[in-house]
Design an enzyme around this catalytic site. Structure first.
Site, PDB file in Angstrom:
ATOM      1  N   HIS A 163     -19.363  72.581  32.945  1.00  0.00           N
ATOM      2  CA  HIS A 163     -18.531  71.579  33.652  1.00  0.00           C
ATOM      3  C   HIS A 163     -17.273  72.291  34.158  1.00  0.00           C
ATOM      4  O   HIS A 163     -16.384  72.625  33.380  1.00  0.00           O
ATOM      5  CB  HIS A 163     -18.135  70.441  32.702  1.00  0.00           C
ATOM      6  CG  HIS A 163     -17.304  69.373  33.347  1.00  0.00           C
ATOM      7  ND1 HIS A 163     -17.551  68.031  33.191  1.00  0.00           N
ATOM      8  CD2 HIS A 163     -16.217  69.433  34.156  1.00  0.00           C
ATOM      9  CE1 HIS A 163     -16.662  67.326  33.855  1.00  0.00           C
ATOM     10  NE2 HIS A 163     -15.823  68.167  34.452  1.00  0.00           N
ATOM     11  N   HIS A 194     -14.346  72.738  37.598  1.00  0.00           N
ATOM     12  CA  HIS A 194     -13.781  72.390  38.910  1.00  0.00           C
ATOM     13  C   HIS A 194     -13.296  73.662  39.589  1.00  0.00           C
ATOM     14  O   HIS A 194     -12.377  74.319  39.078  1.00  0.00           O
ATOM     15  CB  HIS A 194     -12.603  71.423  38.745  1.00  0.00           C
ATOM     16  CG  HIS A 194     -13.008  70.132  38.102  1.00  0.00           C
ATOM     17  ND1 HIS A 194     -13.410  69.032  38.833  1.00  0.00           N
ATOM     18  CD2 HIS A 194     -13.136  69.784  36.798  1.00  0.00           C
ATOM     19  CE1 HIS A 194     -13.740  68.051  37.994  1.00  0.00           C
ATOM     20  NE2 HIS A 194     -13.588  68.482  36.756  1.00  0.00           N
ATOM     21  N   LEU A 195     -13.907  73.986  40.713  1.00  0.00           N
ATOM     22  CA  LEU A 195     -13.495  75.203  41.443  1.00  0.00           C
ATOM     23  C   LEU A 195     -12.675  74.877  42.684  1.00  0.00           C
ATOM     24  O   LEU A 195     -12.119  75.783  43.299  1.00  0.00           O
ATOM     25  CB  LEU A 195     -14.718  76.022  41.852  1.00  0.00           C
ATOM     26  CG  LEU A 195     -15.387  76.852  40.762  1.00  0.00           C
ATOM     27  CD1 LEU A 195     -16.631  77.548  41.325  1.00  0.00           C
ATOM     28  CD2 LEU A 195     -14.431  77.879  40.173  1.00  0.00           C
ATOM     29  N   ARG A 196     -12.665  73.582  43.093  1.00  0.00           N
ATOM     30  CA  ARG A 196     -11.953  73.199  44.320  1.00  0.00           C
ATOM     31  C   ARG A 196     -12.523  73.934  45.528  1.00  0.00           C
ATOM     32  O   ARG A 196     -13.662  74.348  45.522  1.00  0.00           O
ATOM     33  CB  ARG A 196     -10.432  73.442  44.208  1.00  0.00           C
ATOM     34  CG  ARG A 196      -9.794  73.025  42.884  1.00  0.00           C
ATOM     35  CD  ARG A 196      -9.961  71.568  42.556  1.00  0.00           C
ATOM     36  NE  ARG A 196      -9.104  71.185  41.439  1.00  0.00           N
ATOM     37  CZ  ARG A 196      -9.300  70.127  40.685  1.00  0.00           C
ATOM     38  NH1 ARG A 196     -10.336  69.333  40.889  1.00  0.00           N
ATOM     39  NH2 ARG A 196      -8.465  69.841  39.698  1.00  0.00           N
ATOM     40  N   ASN A 210     -16.146  66.760  42.915  1.00  0.00           N
ATOM     41  CA  ASN A 210     -15.053  65.855  43.317  1.00  0.00           C
ATOM     42  C   ASN A 210     -14.057  66.528  44.258  1.00  0.00           C
ATOM     43  O   ASN A 210     -12.859  66.564  43.992  1.00  0.00           O
ATOM     44  CB  ASN A 210     -14.345  65.263  42.093  1.00  0.00           C
ATOM     45  CG  ASN A 210     -13.658  66.295  41.207  1.00  0.00           C
ATOM     46  OD1 ASN A 210     -14.068  67.459  41.161  1.00  0.00           O
ATOM     47  ND2 ASN A 210     -12.610  65.886  40.518  1.00  0.00           N
ATOM     48  N   LYS A 266     -23.646  63.437  39.471  1.00  0.00           N
ATOM     49  CA  LYS A 266     -22.473  63.093  38.677  1.00  0.00           C
ATOM     50  C   LYS A 266     -22.043  61.654  38.913  1.00  0.00           C
ATOM     51  O   LYS A 266     -21.813  61.249  40.048  1.00  0.00           O
ATOM     52  CB  LYS A 266     -21.337  64.041  39.092  1.00  0.00           C
ATOM     53  CG  LYS A 266     -20.013  63.742  38.459  1.00  0.00           C
ATOM     54  CD  LYS A 266     -19.959  64.258  37.046  1.00  0.00           C
ATOM     55  CE  LYS A 266     -18.751  63.706  36.330  1.00  0.00           C
ATOM     56  NZ  LYS A 266     -18.016  64.697  35.591  1.00  0.00           N
ATOM     57  N   HIS A 325     -18.923  60.846  33.693  1.00  0.00           N
ATOM     58  CA  HIS A 325     -17.542  60.747  33.216  1.00  0.00           C
ATOM     59  C   HIS A 325     -17.499  59.421  32.470  1.00  0.00           C
ATOM     60  O   HIS A 325     -17.429  58.351  33.076  1.00  0.00           O
ATOM     61  CB  HIS A 325     -16.547  60.770  34.380  1.00  0.00           C
ATOM     62  CG  HIS A 325     -15.126  60.645  33.907  1.00  0.00           C
ATOM     63  ND1 HIS A 325     -14.233  61.683  33.921  1.00  0.00           N
ATOM     64  CD2 HIS A 325     -14.476  59.593  33.344  1.00  0.00           C
ATOM     65  CE1 HIS A 325     -13.086  61.277  33.392  1.00  0.00           C
ATOM     66  NE2 HIS A 325     -13.196  60.013  33.049  1.00  0.00           N
ATOM     67  N   HIS A 335     -17.407  66.101  28.708  1.00  0.00           N
ATOM     68  CA  HIS A 335     -16.099  66.135  28.044  1.00  0.00           C
ATOM     69  C   HIS A 335     -15.918  65.000  27.029  1.00  0.00           C
ATOM     70  O   HIS A 335     -15.059  64.142  27.171  1.00  0.00           O
ATOM     71  CB  HIS A 335     -14.937  66.164  29.037  1.00  0.00           C
ATOM     72  CG  HIS A 335     -14.997  65.170  30.166  1.00  0.00           C
ATOM     73  ND1 HIS A 335     -15.219  63.845  29.984  1.00  0.00           N
ATOM     74  CD2 HIS A 335     -14.849  65.340  31.494  1.00  0.00           C
ATOM     75  CE1 HIS A 335     -15.196  63.240  31.160  1.00  0.00           C
ATOM     76  NE2 HIS A 335     -14.987  64.124  32.090  1.00  0.00           N
ATOM     77  N   LEU A 380      -7.823  64.045  31.843  1.00  0.00           N
ATOM     78  CA  LEU A 380      -8.674  62.885  31.597  1.00  0.00           C
ATOM     79  C   LEU A 380     -10.074  63.356  31.236  1.00  0.00           C
ATOM     80  O   LEU A 380     -10.556  64.303  31.856  1.00  0.00           O
ATOM     81  CB  LEU A 380      -8.726  61.983  32.840  1.00  0.00           C
ATOM     82  CG  LEU A 380      -7.408  61.254  33.131  1.00  0.00           C
ATOM     83  CD1 LEU A 380      -7.465  60.579  34.489  1.00  0.00           C
ATOM     84  CD2 LEU A 380      -7.115  60.208  32.034  1.00  0.00           C
ATOM     85  N   ASP A 405     -14.265  71.992  31.770  1.00  0.00           N
ATOM     86  CA  ASP A 405     -13.489  71.043  32.580  1.00  0.00           C
ATOM     87  C   ASP A 405     -12.188  71.673  33.059  1.00  0.00           C
ATOM     88  O   ASP A 405     -11.192  70.977  33.262  1.00  0.00           O
ATOM     89  CB  ASP A 405     -13.218  69.741  31.811  1.00  0.00           C
ATOM     90  CG  ASP A 405     -12.906  68.590  32.756  1.00  0.00           C
ATOM     91  OD1 ASP A 405     -13.040  68.752  33.982  1.00  0.00           O
ATOM     92  OD2 ASP A 405     -12.517  67.515  32.256  1.00  0.00           O
ATOM     93  N   HIS A 455      -4.581  72.358  39.164  1.00  0.00           N
ATOM     94  CA  HIS A 455      -3.689  71.685  40.124  1.00  0.00           C
ATOM     95  C   HIS A 455      -2.454  72.563  40.237  1.00  0.00           C
ATOM     96  O   HIS A 455      -2.026  73.149  39.235  1.00  0.00           O
ATOM     97  CB  HIS A 455      -3.229  70.314  39.591  1.00  0.00           C
ATOM     98  CG  HIS A 455      -4.322  69.296  39.533  1.00  0.00           C
ATOM     99  ND1 HIS A 455      -4.717  68.553  40.612  1.00  0.00           N
ATOM    100  CD2 HIS A 455      -5.115  68.913  38.506  1.00  0.00           C
ATOM    101  CE1 HIS A 455      -5.706  67.735  40.257  1.00  0.00           C
ATOM    102  NE2 HIS A 455      -5.966  67.940  38.981  1.00  0.00           N
ATOM    103  N   ALA A 513      -3.984  64.729  36.605  1.00  0.00           N
ATOM    104  CA  ALA A 513      -4.672  65.074  35.363  1.00  0.00           C
ATOM    105  C   ALA A 513      -5.446  66.362  35.558  1.00  0.00           C
ATOM    106  O   ALA A 513      -6.077  66.555  36.598  1.00  0.00           O
ATOM    107  CB  ALA A 513      -5.631  63.953  34.985  1.00  0.00           C
TER     108      ALA A 513
END
Ligand code: OTD
Ligand code: ZN
Ligand code: ZN
Length: 347
Positions: free
Chosen positions: A13, A15-17, A41, A99, A136, A174, A219, A247, A251, A263
């Site tokens: 899980h 997030h690479l953006r 996302n 997802k 989620h 998560h 979150l 996760d 940011h 978050a």
């Protein structure tokens, strides 16, 4: 024990953006991890197989030349997702999961699912073709306290969905509560859970004691200590239903250090050092490989990695940067609030 060699880990899980942020963070993952389940996302989200193919190409292009890293793509479930597109994505080998974000549950989730009834045709197709659903697991109703949202989700959404569609494989992502751990343990089949690095280390005091600490806000929000202890017991148990999903969610600092901060906690760079520390604390270094490198591939029907990494316990604390610089701005690195000694040596 001063050193341990394990199969190369995967992150189930992540997030690479995109764009400059992707370029700024990718090496922190590809240095240590062979594969990762990539969260969809983005703004706008990755909703079709064509979106996922294009995003995968951007990720592959950003991986440093010396690293071998395979992004495992996911689709963001909406009320308009087409079952045929999902099936084609799986058949082509591109799509590894879909997802489910309850609308409003976390960063960039406003396009998520409001009425699960509308997603049933896709979920039924996924059950048929053996494609996992990543969830989620939090309800978003304003009347439910934010610390109870996971437990209420299990009762009111997950359990009814599993009864209705027992053939659907579900990853509860998560997991942050004892209720979540107990629920996964009680399941006969088709349910597993990922656990983040930071939820093994912090409880909610990290966010709120001695001032408000935005870099510990994520979150699902960190819970009370007894939940953290339940997560540690699950992660270090060797139970094949629990595996690592960091996760890691970067940011830039201004987006977190403000009156309405985002978050997300960025852990890619020091996750393995943190995990070795946690597993050593629990007297469970022999279970680390199951958590980081074996249980996840087994769940996602992939072979474990053949190459190895060694974790070596140094005499002096390691130094990680407080922040990494990206083309979008600085991103604060997760500070576990203890010194880290376990260093990663790539074979
Ligand atoms: N949680 N931040 C983000 C996603 C996750 O729920 C999650 O998966 C993010 O920034 O994308 C976070 O705190
Ligand atoms: Zn989430
Ligand atoms: Zn996430």
């Amino acid at each position: 024990m001063q050193s341990i060699t394990i199969r190369r880990p995967d992150d189930w899980h992540l997030h690479l953006r995109d764009g400059a942020m992707l370029e700024g963070v990718i090496a922190d993952t590809s240095r240590h991890f062979a594969r990762a389940i990539i969260m969809p996302n983005l703004v706008p989200p990755v909703v079709t197989t064509a979106d996922a193919k294009a995003y995968r190409e951007r990720i592959v292009k950003a991986v440093p030349d010396d690293d071998r890293f395979e992004p495992l793509m996911t689709l963001y479930l909406t009320e308009h997702t087409q079952p045929d597109d999902v099936e084609a994505g799986k058949k082509s080998g591109l799509i590894h999961a879909v997802k489910l974000y309850p609308a409003g549950a976390t960063t960039n989730s406003h396009g998520g699912v409001r009425d699960i009834e509308k997603a049933m045709p896709v979920l039924e197709r996924m059950a048929k073709i053996g494609l996992p659903l990543c969830v989620h697991g939090e309800v978003t109703h304003p009347e439910v306290d934010i610390f109870d949202r996971e437990a209420v989700f299990i009762e009111t959404v997950l359990e009814p969905l599993r009864r209705r569609l027992p053939e659907l494989k579900i990853t509860m992502e998560h997991v942050t509560t004892k209720e979540g751990v107990d629920y996964i343990r009680s399941a006969q089949s088709n349910l597993a859970g990922s656990i983040t690095t930071h939820h093994l280390i912090i409880n909610r005091n990290a966010i709120l004691v001695g001032g408000i600490k935005p870099h510990y806000y994520c979150l699902p929000v960190a819970k009370r200590e007894h939940h953290r202890l339940a997560l540690r017991a699950a992660a270090t148990s060797g139970d094949p239903r629990f595996f690592l999903g960091t996760d890691s969610a970067p940011h830039v600092d201004p987006a977190k250090e403000c009156s309405c901060g985002c978050a997300g906690i960025y852990t890619s760079i020091n996750t393995l050092s943190c995990l070795a520390h946690v597993f050593e604390d629990e007297g469970a270094l022999d279970k680390l490989e199951a958590f980081t490198s074996l249980n996840g591939p087994a769940w996602y029907n992939l072979p474990p990695n053949e190459d190895r990494v060694s974790l070596v316990r140094r005499d002096q604390p390691l130094s990680f940067p407080e922040k990494i610089e990206t083309g979008d701005g600085p991103v604060t690195v997760f500070n576990p609030m203890f010194s880290l000694y376990w260093d990663v040596a790539i074979k």
